[in-house]
Design an enzyme around this catalytic site. Structure first.
Site, PDB file in Angstrom:
ATOM      1  N   HIS A 267       0.827  -1.213   0.000  1.00 59.54           N
ATOM      2  CA  HIS A 267       0.000   0.000   0.000  1.00 59.54           C
ATOM      3  C   HIS A 267       0.864   1.268   0.000  1.00 59.54           C
ATOM      4  CE1 HIS A 267       0.311   0.234   4.507  1.00 59.54           C
ATOM      5  NE2 HIS A 267       0.198   1.522   4.251  1.00 59.54           N
ATOM      6  N   ASP A 319      -0.310  -7.464   1.614  1.00 57.18           N
ATOM      7  CA  ASP A 319       0.248  -6.113   1.602  1.00 57.18           C
ATOM      8  C   ASP A 319       1.774  -6.151   1.721  1.00 57.18           C
ATOM      9  OD1 ASP A 319       0.463  -3.409   1.653  1.00 57.18           O
ATOM     10  OD2 ASP A 319      -0.420  -3.125   3.644  1.00 57.18           O
ATOM     11  N   SER A 416       4.113   2.437   8.298  1.00 53.90           N
ATOM     12  CA  SER A 416       3.789   1.403   7.305  1.00 53.90           C
ATOM     13  C   SER A 416       5.006   0.955   6.523  1.00 53.90           C
ATOM     14  CB  SER A 416       2.785   1.941   6.296  1.00 53.90           C
ATOM     15  OG  SER A 416       1.511   1.783   6.795  1.00 53.90           O
ATOM     16  N   GLY A 417       5.008  -0.324   6.201  1.00 56.74           N
ATOM     17  CA  GLY A 417       6.104  -0.875   5.421  1.00 56.74           C
ATOM     18  C   GLY A 417       7.297  -1.240   6.285  1.00 56.74           C
TER      19      GLY A 417
HETATM   20  N1  ARG Z   1      -1.297   2.404   7.056  1.00 55.91           N
HETATM   21  C1  ARG Z   1      -0.422   3.098   7.929  1.00 55.91           C
HETATM   22  C2  ARG Z   1       0.696   3.794   7.167  1.00 55.91           C
HETATM   23  O1  ARG Z   1       0.574   4.001   5.988  1.00 55.91           O
HETATM   24  C3  ARG Z   1       0.047   2.267   9.065  1.00 55.91           C
HETATM   25  C4  ARG Z   1      -1.057   1.880   9.923  1.00 55.91           C
HETATM   26  C5  ARG Z   1      -0.680   1.061  11.071  1.00 55.91           C
HETATM   27  N2  ARG Z   1      -1.702   1.268  12.004  1.00 55.91           N
HETATM   28  C6  ARG Z   1      -1.773   0.719  13.185  1.00 55.91           C
HETATM   29  N3  ARG Z   1      -2.731   1.059  13.976  1.00 55.91           N
HETATM   30  N4  ARG Z   1      -0.897  -0.170  13.558  1.00 55.91           N
HETATM   31  O2  ARG Z   1       1.650   4.259   7.726  1.00 55.91           O
END
Ligand code: ARG
Length: 466
Positions: A267, A319, A416-417
């Site tokens: 993502h 993902d 993320s990632g």
């Molecule tokens: N989708 C988020 C990002 O792009 C990370 C989300 C992780 N969220 C969580 N509550 N652990 O950075």
């Protein structure tokens, strides 16, 4: 990374998809059922009734207005009550706040989970001998040199999460002492893809030699002092952590697995960012993002971005993505690769692991911190995480959860990632990739991670063919 946050309205960045998935899935009809959601559902409702007559539309608008008014009143009262019940000190100990309002998910973790493996492999740290333990025999047995070849060595290294073989040789039994004279294993198969059912128990080795192996080195860090009771990481503590910049902005985290490959989340790179390979820069060997701007850390250009074709942006299934760097990283105390998980080795709920990243430190932050943050999070079993008091069936076999029932410590937007790592047999392994979550650090909504163990075959395939 969100530590001990209590206000939970998260501002999402363009990649962040921590929206309530159940709404997306229930669609328009199911939207009324989820009373806690606001504008999103209403927008959808209005949007979907645009073919109604003007008369009905007026009635609908009046109804919407009335419900809105009522909703506003309820929210107002709720805020007032929250404000009055809130402790004055912001330093109230974790776990004591909010307990009157939230009932925590109390599904208990299974303590003993059966290990599905029938054969165990290990490489002795003292003499590099490959040893195998069969389910029914408690001793670790050496492997005969007969019929051995390097592709078997590669398979064994990968089975153990090490990417590839670097060295192998036959060692004379006379050189390694009396411990290894009873039973041996001979690996017999010509088969190149799997280690299943290919061994045979032997009373001796004709050549008098057994196998010593060295696999790709990973998952270790230099001996460094630790911060006590802190949450800011020091240089070299997470040497595999990288910051992925897109158009000069920190966008996601990533993890070094070889000198040329970085694992991240699909993502982070999908859609419009994917073709813009030249807009990405990978910063390695840093803890403060400001240091990335200094001349000596030039950042690494990206040559290829490959995301998993089965990635589903609604469910966040699969993902995971890989980035290939244009030039190789020079490994040092501050830049090192992490190991991958072992095949077939599921870590049980409760296993202590760590997350690191430059994500938001409060759910309502808009700026990402300068210094890398770290936090310890236990794994949560799929059974618990998928139960109705947590994610209610949204966790696929390719995801795993980590965090706390009471919330307060979690990854957040910008993490993320990045890596979820666990130490196992003295090496650190990339067990998860930060993927999604409902809000950040909310009770009963732990972080959800891509389960790397499910993608070992995919990772090897991409690295060999791209
Ligand atoms: N989708 C988020 C990002 O792009 C990370 C989300 C992780 N969220 C969580 N509550 N652990 O950075």
């Amino acid at each position: 990374m969100s530590l001990d946050g209590d206000a939970l309205s998260v501002i999402e960045n363009p990649v962040a998809v921590s929206h309530p998935f159940h709404l997306e899935k229930t669609g328009v009809g199911g939207a009324q059922a989820a009373q806690s959601q606001s504008c999103h559902d209403w927008l959808r409702g209005i949007h979907c009734t645009n073919h109604l007559s003007a008369h009905k539309l007026v009635r609908l608008l009046v109804a919407v207005f009335a419900v809105g008014l009522l909703g506003g009143l309820v929210v107002g009262v709720w805020f007032l009550v929250r404000l009055l019940l809130r402790p004055t000190s912001s330093q109230s100990p974790a776990g004591l706040e909010d307990t009157t309002e939230t009932s925590f998910c109390n599904v208990t973790e299974d303590i003993a989970v059966a290990d599905p493996r029938k054969v165990f492999y290990r490489i002795s740290p003292e003499n590099s001998l490959l040893e195998i333990q069969l389910e029914k025999i408690p001793n670790w047995l050496p492997v005969c040199y007969e019929r051995w070849n390097s592709s078997l060595g590669n398979l064994v290294c990968r089975q153990l999460g090490y990417l590839r073989l670097t060295k192998h040789k036959g060692v004379n039994l006379t050189d390694i002492g009396p411990n290894y004279t009873d039973h041996f294993i001979q690996i017999t198969s010509e088969q190149k893809s799997s280690l299943e059912k290919i061994w045979q128990l032997r009373g001796s080795c004709i050549t008098g030699k057994v196998i010593a192996l060295k696999c790709f080195e990973c998952g270790t860090r230099a001996k460094l002092p630790r911060i006590i009771g802190g949450d800011e990481a020091t240089l070299g503590r997470w040497p595999w952590q990288v910051s992925l910049y897109y158009s000069n902005r920190h966008t996601c985290g990533g993890t070094v697995i070889t000198s040329q490959w970085v694992v991240t989340a699909a993502h982070c790179v999908h859609n419009y960012r994917l073709p813009q390979v030249s807009s990405w820069v990978v910063y390695a060997g840093i803890v403060t993002r400001s240091s990335a701007k200094l001349a000596q850390y030039t950042g690494y250009a990206v040559e290829k971005i490959i995301y998993n074709k089965n990635y589903n942006h609604r469910s966040h299934d699969n993902d995971i993505a890989l980035m290939k760097l244009r030039t190789r990283l020079n490994f040092s105390d501050t830049i090192r690769p992490i190991c991958l998980p072992q095949y077939d080795h599921d870590l049980p709920g409760g296993t202590q692991c760590w997350i690191s990243g430059w994500g938001y430190t409060k759910p309502d932050d808009v700026l990402v911190p300068d210094t890398l943050k770290e936090a310890r999070v236990p794994l949560i079993s799929a059974k618990k995480c998928n139960s109705s008091c947590m994610y209610n069936g949204e966790i696929t076999p390719r995801m795993l959860c980590a965090g706390y029932t009471e919330g307060k410590v979690d990854a957040c937007q910008g993490d993320s990632g990045g890596p979820l790592v666990c130490q196992d047999e003295n090496v650190w392994r990339l067990v998860g990739v930060v993927s999604w979550g409902t809000g950040c650090a909310e009770p009963n909504h732990p972080g959800v991670y891509t389960k790397v163990a499910e993608f070992l075959g995919w990772i090897y395939h991409i690295m060999e063919n791209y």
